[in-house]
Design an enzyme around this catalytic site. Structure first.
Site, short mmCIF file in Angstrom:
data_model
loop_
_atom_site.label_atom_id
_atom_site.label_comp_id
_atom_site.label_asym_id
_atom_site.label_seq_id
_atom_site.Cartn_x
_atom_site.Cartn_y
_atom_site.Cartn_z
N GLY A 12 0.82 -1.22 0.00
CA GLY A 12 0.00 0.00 0.00
C GLY A 12 0.85 1.26 0.00
O GLY A 12 0.54 2.24 0.68
N THR A 14 2.62 4.24 -2.69
CA THR A 14 1.98 5.01 -3.76
C THR A 14 1.64 4.09 -4.94
O THR A 14 0.58 4.21 -5.56
CB THR A 14 2.90 6.15 -4.24
OG1 THR A 14 3.50 6.75 -3.11
CG2 THR A 14 2.12 7.20 -4.99
N ALA A 15 2.55 3.11 -5.22
CA ALA A 15 2.30 2.21 -6.36
C ALA A 15 1.04 1.38 -6.12
O ALA A 15 0.20 1.24 -7.02
CB ALA A 15 3.51 1.31 -6.58
N GLU A 49 8.40 12.22 -4.25
CA GLU A 49 7.57 13.41 -4.03
C GLU A 49 7.49 14.34 -5.23
O GLU A 49 6.95 15.43 -5.14
CB GLU A 49 8.10 14.16 -2.80
CG GLU A 49 8.12 13.24 -1.59
CD GLU A 49 8.15 13.94 -0.26
OE1 GLU A 49 8.92 14.91 -0.15
OE2 GLU A 49 7.41 13.53 0.64
N LYS A 78 4.59 21.79 -10.34
CA LYS A 78 5.94 21.62 -10.88
C LYS A 78 5.89 21.88 -12.39
O LYS A 78 5.17 21.18 -13.11
CB LYS A 78 6.42 20.19 -10.59
CG LYS A 78 7.73 19.82 -11.25
CD LYS A 78 8.15 18.41 -10.85
CE LYS A 78 9.31 17.91 -11.67
NZ LYS A 78 9.62 16.51 -11.40
N THR A 344 10.79 9.87 -12.58
CA THR A 344 10.01 9.08 -13.54
C THR A 344 9.28 7.88 -12.92
O THR A 344 8.54 7.20 -13.62
CB THR A 344 10.94 8.51 -14.64
OG1 THR A 344 12.07 7.93 -13.99
CG2 THR A 344 11.39 9.58 -15.59
C1 LIG Z 1 15.66 8.27 -2.91
C2 LIG Z 1 14.40 8.10 -3.71
C3 LIG Z 1 13.78 9.23 -4.26
C4 LIG Z 1 12.63 9.07 -5.05
N1 LIG Z 1 12.07 10.17 -5.64
C5 LIG Z 1 11.03 9.99 -6.50
C6 LIG Z 1 10.42 11.09 -7.14
O1 LIG Z 1 10.77 12.24 -6.96
N2 LIG Z 1 9.40 10.84 -7.99
C7 LIG Z 1 8.94 9.58 -8.22
O2 LIG Z 1 8.02 9.41 -9.04
N3 LIG Z 1 9.46 8.55 -7.57
C8 LIG Z 1 10.49 8.71 -6.73
N4 LIG Z 1 11.00 7.64 -6.08
C9 LIG Z 1 10.36 6.35 -6.24
C10 LIG Z 1 9.09 6.31 -5.41
O3 LIG Z 1 9.43 6.52 -4.05
C11 LIG Z 1 8.37 4.99 -5.55
O4 LIG Z 1 8.27 4.64 -6.90
C12 LIG Z 1 6.97 5.11 -5.02
O5 LIG Z 1 6.99 5.62 -3.72
C13 LIG Z 1 6.29 3.78 -5.02
O6 LIG Z 1 6.86 2.92 -4.09
P1 LIG Z 1 6.19 1.52 -3.88
O7 LIG Z 1 4.76 1.73 -3.58
O8 LIG Z 1 6.53 0.65 -5.01
O9 LIG Z 1 6.95 0.93 -2.61
P2 LIG Z 1 6.86 1.32 -1.06
O10 LIG Z 1 6.56 2.75 -0.84
O11 LIG Z 1 8.10 0.77 -0.44
O12 LIG Z 1 5.61 0.51 -0.53
C14 LIG Z 1 5.68 -0.87 -0.28
C15 LIG Z 1 4.38 -1.32 0.38
O13 LIG Z 1 4.41 -2.73 0.50
C16 LIG Z 1 3.98 -3.08 1.80
N5 LIG Z 1 4.58 -4.38 2.14
C17 LIG Z 1 5.89 -4.74 2.04
N6 LIG Z 1 6.01 -6.01 2.47
C18 LIG Z 1 4.78 -6.44 2.83
C19 LIG Z 1 4.28 -7.66 3.36
N7 LIG Z 1 5.08 -8.69 3.65
N8 LIG Z 1 2.96 -7.75 3.63
C20 LIG Z 1 2.12 -6.71 3.37
N9 LIG Z 1 2.55 -5.54 2.85
C21 LIG Z 1 3.85 -5.41 2.60
C22 LIG Z 1 4.48 -1.96 2.70
O14 LIG Z 1 3.75 -1.92 3.91
C23 LIG Z 1 4.17 -0.76 1.79
O15 LIG Z 1 2.82 -0.42 1.96
C24 LIG Z 1 12.11 7.78 -5.25
C25 LIG Z 1 12.70 6.67 -4.65
C26 LIG Z 1 13.84 6.82 -3.89
C27 LIG Z 1 14.48 5.61 -3.28
#
Ligand SMILES: Cc1cc2nc3c(=O)[nH]c(=O)nc-3n(C[C@H](O)[C@H](O)[C@H](O)COP(=O)(O)OP(=O)(O)OC[C@H]3O[C@@H](n4cnc5c(N)ncnc54)[C@H](O)[C@@H]3O)c2cc1C
Length: 509
Positions: A12, A14-15, A49, A78, A344
């Site tokens: 849960g 952003t993706a 962000e 932006k 991106t």
């Molecule tokens: C340094 C940095 C800067 C960034 N800056 C940007 C930016 O400016 N613009 C941009 O578009 N993107 C940016 N990104 C990328 C962006 O942060 C991610 O693409 C975005 O937040 C989506 O992350 P996610 O949802 O894939 O993963 P996460 O935010 O890590 O979410 C993972 C989810 O999975 C859940 N989860 C994990 N394991 C389990 C389990 N066993 N059981 C149940 N739930 C579980 C967690 O609770 C969480 O809800 C950046 C990334 C980094 C590292």
């Protein structure tokens, strides 16, 4: 009775929530149930962000206005990314990579022509912000919103607090029928043919599904850990693998651009939000230690003596070999990541989900178009990677081994080399990008901004046209384009004013 398909999203961040909203919105009339499982104990990465303009389409598709979501997420507009100190040899302290607006149709050609003449060795102006409106507007800290009688559309993305965006998207997804479970998954079972059958939570709840979407972040619980899909690292040409993050207070002016400043072993972002400023240093720990990187970020932010705690992160840069395998799709950090320069990641999330919706629907909710899907998504990752690689390859800094190694690095894709060749052979870069079918990621203007911003030109020709001829070009830019921009600018207000109006509307409602 038609059997309902059950789609289970694990994660849960952003993706996960973007995926849940898009699927639920597009498949409202389909016999599909969507559940999202999110760990209450494992946090989100929480640093994404900044966005591209694609996120604007996301909110438009869902029927959510800026007034509604932006104040809830302390979001700002932006218009541009400003790159500072990446290429001292260009003679520009910084250059802008603006989102392209409708009005640029009047000035873009002049930019291409001047870049072409500069490639021929003529001393003409090629600073992108003299030719592209959003760079100009960003210098005014402008909001992209105008009164209805201004007939041109200005393109924009956003900056936002990602934790708050997650909360907002969760609430919205629930209104679309998505069922949310706060559980941590600790086991995954497969059918005999390898498809995922069910996931089980720490407290023993079992979630059976027909299709699973892995949004579990860098750990990629389903696609990489369970289905063993390999991860292809981009470390050969993208060296950065770490980041250190430290927010600061709000900026006196509220810029409508992200600032990306090159430091000794990477670069620092500055993302202005309404309640704080996001900052981070993205670097390679093969060249600088964690402590040195933190110290350099503190120096950059003027926080050397502050007791504020910094957060350190590791990044897996690359992509999975297959984004859709068996009955599992990976979205977000679980499928790959190309470091945050150009912001991106959410763009790739959104377009991957949109493409999946198209392919899964067209294939009658089967795997018919899985191969086509995997090719498309991996092509997008590669196109994005190549544009980011160019930021490092063309740097002209000499202050560290890191920058020299980036410049000397020859792990470049065939596609990258072909584009570079066209540029230096005085060819038509736009045509080459179209030939390679790459316009949807970073198009002709983006490449021109980068190459001109870095000063990737041959030396000036010994023989220049007479001063009057050159002066005529400058005059055209100043009096033609400059006058057009300053006239247009009268229609835009500072974004702070606009955002305060949104905040007031929220209070009144
Ligand atoms: C340094 C940095 C800067 C960034 N800056 C940007 C930016 O400016 N613009 C941009 O578009 N993107 C940016 N990104 C990328 C962006 O942060 C991610 O693409 C975005 O937040 C989506 O992350 P996610 O949802 O894939 O993963 P996460 O935010 O890590 O979410 C993972 C989810 O999975 C859940 N989860 C994990 N394991 C389990 C389990 N066993 N059981 C149940 N739930 C579980 C967690 O609770 C969480 O809800 C950046 C990334 C980094 C590292």
């Amino acid at each position: 009775m038609i059997q309902k398909q059950h789609i289970v999203i694990v994660g849960g961040g952003t993706a996960g929530w973007m995926t849940a909203n898009l699927l639920a919105h597009h498949w409202q009339d389909q016999p599909i149930q969507i559940s999202l499982l999110e760990s209450p104990d494992i946090g989100i990465v929480g640093v994404g962000e900044g966005s591209t303009p694609t996120l604007r389409r996301f909110f438009q598709e869902l029927g959510i206005s800026d007034e509604e979501w932006m104040p809830r997420c302390h979001a700002t507009y932006k218009l541009n990314i400003r790159f500072a100190n990446w290429s001292p040899a260009s003679g520009l302290p910084s250059y802008s990579h603006p989102f392209i607006s409708q009005l640029d149709v009047f000035s873009e050609q002049a930019f291409y022509v001047n870049c072409f003449n500069r490639r021929l060795g003529l001393a003409v102006a090629t600073d992108p912000e003299q030719f592209l409106l959003n760079g100009y507007l960003a210098n005014m800290h402008a909001s992209p919103k105008t009164e209805a009688n201004f007939p041109f559309r200005v393109e924009y993305g956003y900056h936002f607090d990602s934790a708050l965006l997650g909360v907002f998207l969760r609430e919205h997804a629930k209104t679309l029928g998505v069922v949310h479970h706060a559980v941590t998954i600790n086991s995954v079972e497969q059918h005999q043919d390898g498809r995922i059958a069910r996931v089980t939570s720490q407290d023993g709840q079992v979630f059976e599904g027909d299709f699973f979407i892995d949004c579990s972040g860098f750990q990629s619980l389903l696609l990489q850990k369970t289905l063993q899909v390999p991860f292809i690292k981009f470390a050969d040409n993208l060296f950065n693998n770490s980041a250190v993050v430290m927010p600061t207070g709000i900026l006196p002016e509220l810029p409508s651009e992200t600032r990306a400043t090159a430091l000794s072993h990477g670069w620092a972002w500055q993302i202005p939000l309404l309640h704080r400023t996001g900052n981070g240093y993205v670097y390679s720990n093969d060249f600088i230690s964690k402590d040195q990187a933190e110290l350099e970020l503190r120096q950059h932010l003027g926080l050397v003596d502050s007791d504020q705690v910094a957060r350190h992160l590791q990044m897996n840069v690359g992509q999975v070999a297959e984004h859709w395998s068996r009955n599992c799709l990976a979205i977000g950090l679980s499928q790959g990541f190309i470091e945050p320069l150009e912001a991106t990641a959410l763009h790739l999330v959104q377009t991957a989900v949109e493409t999946f919706i198209e392919d899964y629907t067209q294939g009658n909710f089967t795997n018919q178009y899985q191969q086509r899907y995997n090719q498309t998504i991996s092509g997008r990752f590669e196109a994005t990677r190549d544009y980011i690689v160019a930021h490092y390859k063309y740097n002209t800094r000499n202050d560290s081994e890191y920058w020299r190694a980036n410049r000397e690095n020859n792990h470049l894709s065939e596609s990258f080399l072909q584009r570079q060749d066209v540029w230096f052979r005085m060819g038509d870069l736009g045509k080459e990008i179209a030939r390679q079918n790459l316009s949807s990621m970073f198009g002709n203007t983006s490449w021109h901004c980068l190459l001109a911003g870095y000063g990737v030109f041959p030396a000036l020709a010994a023989k220049q046209p007479d001063a009057t001829t050159l002066a005529r070009t400058d005059q055209f830019i100043a009096q033609g384009i400059g006058a057009l921009f300053s006239g247009c600018a009268l229609n835009f207000k500072p974004q702070r004013e606009q955002l305060m109006r949104f905040a007031k509307l929220k209070e009144d409602s």
